[in-house]
Motif scaffolding. Structure first.
Motif, PDB file in Angstrom:
ATOM      1  N   TYR A 106      12.797 -16.203   6.697  1.00 22.87           N
ATOM      2  CA  TYR A 106      11.543 -15.850   7.367  1.00 22.87           C
ATOM      3  C   TYR A 106      11.179 -16.917   8.391  1.00 22.87           C
ATOM      4  CZ  TYR A 106       6.485 -15.313   8.016  1.00 22.87           C
ATOM      5  OH  TYR A 106       5.226 -15.208   8.554  1.00 22.87           O
TER       6      TYR A 106
ATOM      7  N   ARG B 119      11.196  -6.106  13.806  1.00 23.67           N
ATOM      8  CA  ARG B 119      10.435  -5.266  12.870  1.00 23.67           C
ATOM      9  C   ARG B 119      10.312  -5.941  11.501  1.00 23.67           C
ATOM     10  NH1 ARG B 119      13.305  -1.260  15.533  1.00 23.67           N
ATOM     11  NH2 ARG B 119      14.850  -1.128  13.872  1.00 23.67           N
TER      12      ARG B 119
ATOM     13  N   GLU C  29       7.789  -8.669  11.651  1.00 24.48           N
ATOM     14  CA  GLU C  29       6.431  -8.118  11.626  1.00 24.48           C
ATOM     15  C   GLU C  29       5.994  -7.809  10.192  1.00 24.48           C
ATOM     16  OE1 GLU C  29       6.752  -4.804  14.315  1.00 24.48           O
ATOM     17  OE2 GLU C  29       6.625  -6.100  16.087  1.00 24.48           O
ATOM     18  N   GLN C  30       6.911  -7.268   9.387  1.00 23.97           N
ATOM     19  CA  GLN C  30       6.589  -6.985   7.981  1.00 23.97           C
ATOM     20  C   GLN C  30       6.358  -8.286   7.214  1.00 23.97           C
ATOM     21  OE1 GLN C  30      10.209  -4.551   7.368  1.00 23.97           O
ATOM     22  NE2 GLN C  30       8.812  -3.016   6.508  1.00 23.97           N
TER      23      GLN C  30
ATOM     24  N   ASP D  52       5.413 -11.149   8.484  1.00 26.26           N
ATOM     25  CA  ASP D  52       4.159 -11.735   8.961  1.00 26.26           C
ATOM     26  C   ASP D  52       2.959 -11.062   8.291  1.00 26.26           C
ATOM     27  OD1 ASP D  52       5.244 -13.680  10.649  1.00 26.26           O
ATOM     28  OD2 ASP D  52       5.085 -12.427  12.449  1.00 26.26           O
ATOM     29  N   ALA D  53       3.024  -9.752   8.108  1.00 27.42           N
ATOM     30  CA  ALA D  53       1.936  -9.034   7.434  1.00 27.42           C
ATOM     31  C   ALA D  53       1.814  -9.523   5.986  1.00 27.42           C
ATOM     32  CB  ALA D  53       2.176  -7.526   7.486  1.00 27.42           C
ATOM     33  N   LEU D  54       2.943  -9.712   5.335  1.00 21.14           N
ATOM     34  CA  LEU D  54       2.949 -10.249   3.974  1.00 21.14           C
ATOM     35  C   LEU D  54       2.328 -11.646   3.963  1.00 21.14           C
ATOM     36  CD1 LEU D  54       3.869 -10.404   0.971  1.00 21.14           C
ATOM     37  CD2 LEU D  54       6.051 -11.258   1.838  1.00 21.14           C
TER      38      LEU D  54
ATOM     39  N   ALA E 162       0.250 -12.972   6.052  1.00 17.98           N
ATOM     40  CA  ALA E 162      -1.184 -12.881   6.323  1.00 17.98           C
ATOM     41  C   ALA E 162      -1.950 -12.458   5.069  1.00 17.98           C
ATOM     42  CB  ALA E 162      -1.442 -11.900   7.464  1.00 17.98           C
ATOM     43  N   ALA E 163      -1.382 -11.522   4.312  1.00 19.05           N
ATOM     44  CA  ALA E 163      -2.032 -11.072   3.079  1.00 19.05           C
ATOM     45  C   ALA E 163      -2.088 -12.201   2.042  1.00 19.05           C
ATOM     46  CB  ALA E 163      -1.302  -9.857   2.506  1.00 19.05           C
TER      47      ALA E 163
END
Length: 156
Positions: free
Chosen positions: A51, A114, A117-118, A120-122, A124-125
């Motif tokens: 990552y 892509r 992006e997934q 990064d969303a993880l 951020a959560a």
């Protein structure tokens, strides 16, 4: 014990030794973030190091594997293995630099973008969970403080 040395209610569940020592507190925070992120990263079939590499490739666009190794703070041999793994999955492409055949340029593929992006969303959560009790201004200040500390210490 001075008033500022006493643990806060949030820190009451951790050892006093950790709450009194910034280095241990940072290490505990990292451990918590990694533990919360691990299941999601596993679902994405990513390691933390992968990552990190995808993020550096996307944002910093290092010109070579050596520059990537420097940005990641790892040995070049580790980056070669890391790039092999990501390239086999179709997440990045390596191309010989026409001006210097010893050098390879590295770019993310659409699949790599892509997946980043997934991830990064993880991230951020997870950050939202770990730092839920801290307002956005304080989070921004913490980020800037850590950046400044690393910049003045000469850390990469």
């Amino acid at each position: 014990m001075a008033a500022h040395d006493s643990p806060t209610p949030i820190a009451a569940s951790m050892p006093l030794a950790v709450s009194r020592r910034l280095s241990l507190l940072l290490a505990r925070t990292e451990k918590e973030i990694l533990a919360r992120a691990a299941p999601g990263l596993a679902e994405l079939e990513l390691t933390g190091r992968q990552y990190h590499a995808l993020a550096v490739l996307a944002d910093d666009r290092p010109g070579s594997q050596l520059e990537l190794a420097t940005a990641l703070g790892v040995l070049p041999a580790i980056v070669v293995t890391l790039m092999d793994e990501l390239e086999q999955r179709g997440l990045l492409e390596r191309r010989r630099d026409p001006r210097d055949r010893r050098r390879q340029s590295i770019t993310l593929t659409d699949s790599g973008t892509r997946l980043l992006e997934q991830a990064d969303a993880l991230a951020a959560a997870v950050e939202a969970e770990v730092f839920a009790g801290i307002d956005h201004a304080a989070q921004a200040q913490l980020r800037q403080t850590l950046i400044s500390a690393l910049a003045t210490s000469g850390a990469r």
